[in-house]
Motif scaffolding. Structure first.
Motif, PDB file in Angstrom:
ATOM      1  N   GLY A   1       2.612   6.381   8.525  1.00  0.00           N
ATOM      2  CA  GLY A   1       1.801   6.064   9.685  1.00  0.00           C
ATOM      3  C   GLY A   1       0.961   4.837   9.423  1.00  0.00           C
ATOM      4  O   GLY A   1       0.885   4.349   8.300  1.00  0.00           O
ATOM      5  N   THR A   2       0.337   4.355  10.457  1.00  0.00           N
ATOM      6  CA  THR A   2      -0.488   3.157  10.340  1.00  0.00           C
ATOM      7  C   THR A   2      -1.960   3.485  10.140  1.00  0.00           C
ATOM      8  O   THR A   2      -2.762   2.580   9.945  1.00  0.00           O
ATOM      9  CB  THR A   2      -0.332   2.280  11.592  1.00  0.00           C
ATOM     10  N   SER A   3      -2.310   4.780  10.211  1.00  0.00           N
ATOM     11  CA  SER A   3      -3.693   5.201   9.999  1.00  0.00           C
ATOM     12  C   SER A   3      -3.683   6.636   9.488  1.00  0.00           C
ATOM     13  O   SER A   3      -2.654   7.320   9.558  1.00  0.00           O
ATOM     14  CB  SER A   3      -4.494   5.132  11.296  1.00  0.00           C
ATOM     15  N   LEU A   4      -4.820   7.086   8.993  1.00  0.00           N
ATOM     16  CA  LEU A   4      -4.920   8.446   8.504  1.00  0.00           C
ATOM     17  C   LEU A   4      -4.641   9.442   9.624  1.00  0.00           C
ATOM     18  O   LEU A   4      -3.939  10.436   9.424  1.00  0.00           O
ATOM     19  CB  LEU A   4      -6.308   8.693   7.899  1.00  0.00           C
ATOM     20  N   SER A   5      -5.137   9.187  10.826  1.00  0.00           N
ATOM     21  CA  SER A   5      -4.902  10.113  11.937  1.00  0.00           C
ATOM     22  C   SER A   5      -3.417  10.138  12.321  1.00  0.00           C
ATOM     23  O   SER A   5      -2.881  11.178  12.691  1.00  0.00           O
ATOM     24  CB  SER A   5      -5.776   9.763  13.138  1.00  0.00           C
ATOM     25  N   ASP A   6      -2.745   9.008  12.210  1.00  0.00           N
ATOM     26  CA  ASP A   6      -1.311   8.925  12.489  1.00  0.00           C
ATOM     27  C   ASP A   6      -0.528   9.754  11.460  1.00  0.00           C
ATOM     28  O   ASP A   6       0.379  10.506  11.806  1.00  0.00           O
ATOM     29  CB  ASP A   6      -0.890   7.456  12.438  1.00  0.00           C
TER      30      ASP A   6
ATOM     31  N   GLN B   1      -1.730  12.259   9.720  1.00  0.00           N
ATOM     32  CA  GLN B   1      -2.057  13.662   9.957  1.00  0.00           C
ATOM     33  C   GLN B   1      -1.243  14.226  11.116  1.00  0.00           C
ATOM     34  O   GLN B   1      -0.749  15.343  11.055  1.00  0.00           O
ATOM     35  CB  GLN B   1      -3.551  13.836  10.236  1.00  0.00           C
TER      36      GLN B   1
ATOM     37  N   ASP C   1       0.864  -1.157   0.000  1.00  0.00           N
ATOM     38  CA  ASP C   1       0.000   0.000   0.000  1.00  0.00           C
ATOM     39  C   ASP C   1       0.908   1.216   0.000  1.00  0.00           C
ATOM     40  O   ASP C   1       1.323   1.687   1.046  1.00  0.00           O
ATOM     41  CB  ASP C   1      -0.898  -0.025   1.236  1.00  0.00           C
TER      42      ASP C   1
END
Length: 165
Positions: A48-53, A55, A21
């Motif tokens: 990061g491992t997520s969108l919030s990470d 950001q 990815d």
């Protein structure tokens, strides 16, 4: 590791069988630079491992470089806890670690080997708020992966570095 290899190779490796990815977005300017003048541009590689990470990492990069007008300026905001990746990395014998302390307080910067054994305490002092730089001579250590940990008040950050001789 696949993402790092993909980004550094500049093309997809068809021999990799795992699902990757990866997204690469490069943006710049536009700059209208008069003859004889210059601009300072910052490049951030975010992950990061997520969108919030991602950001949160983007926000930290923006905070670090916002308001930077020349190479001599201190780009780190004084009220932010921040530990930079050492450079160069990998390194041979010497490396530099930069960090930011949000307020005057006790600071500890330590290095550990791959097994978690403490190799050295680089800083264990009360430091003023702002940016700090530590130059570390590791010429007596063997090649390998090491970790460095910054502890400032309740904040702690750890990064990995590689010594190659």
């Amino acid at each position: 590791q696949d993402k790092w290899d993909y980004m550094n190779a500049g093309m997809a490796d068809t021999a990799i069988t795992s699902q990757m990815d990866c997204s690469i977005i490069i943006t710049t300017g536009p700059y209208d630079i008069p003859s004889g003048e210059s601009v300072v541009a910052a490049i951030a590689i975010l992950g990061g491992t997520s969108l919030s990470d991602i950001q949160a990492n983007a926000d930290a990069a923006i905070a670090r470089y916002s308001g930077m007008t020349s190479v001599d300026d201190n780009p780190v905001q004084p009220d932010i806890f921040f530990l930079s990746q050492n450079y160069p990395n990998p390194f041979n014998a010497r490396t530099t670690i930069e960090f930011n302390v949000p307020s005057t307080q006790q600071v500890k910067l330590e290095a550990f080997d791959l097994l978690g054994r403490k190799v050295v305490v680089l800083v264990d002092n009360q430091l003023e708020a702002g940016a700090h730089i530590v130059n570390w001579d590791c010429s007596e250590l063997p090649s390998g992966v090491y970790f460095y940990r910054l502890s400032v008040g309740e904040n702690t950050a750890t990064k990995k570095m590689t010594l190659l001789k």
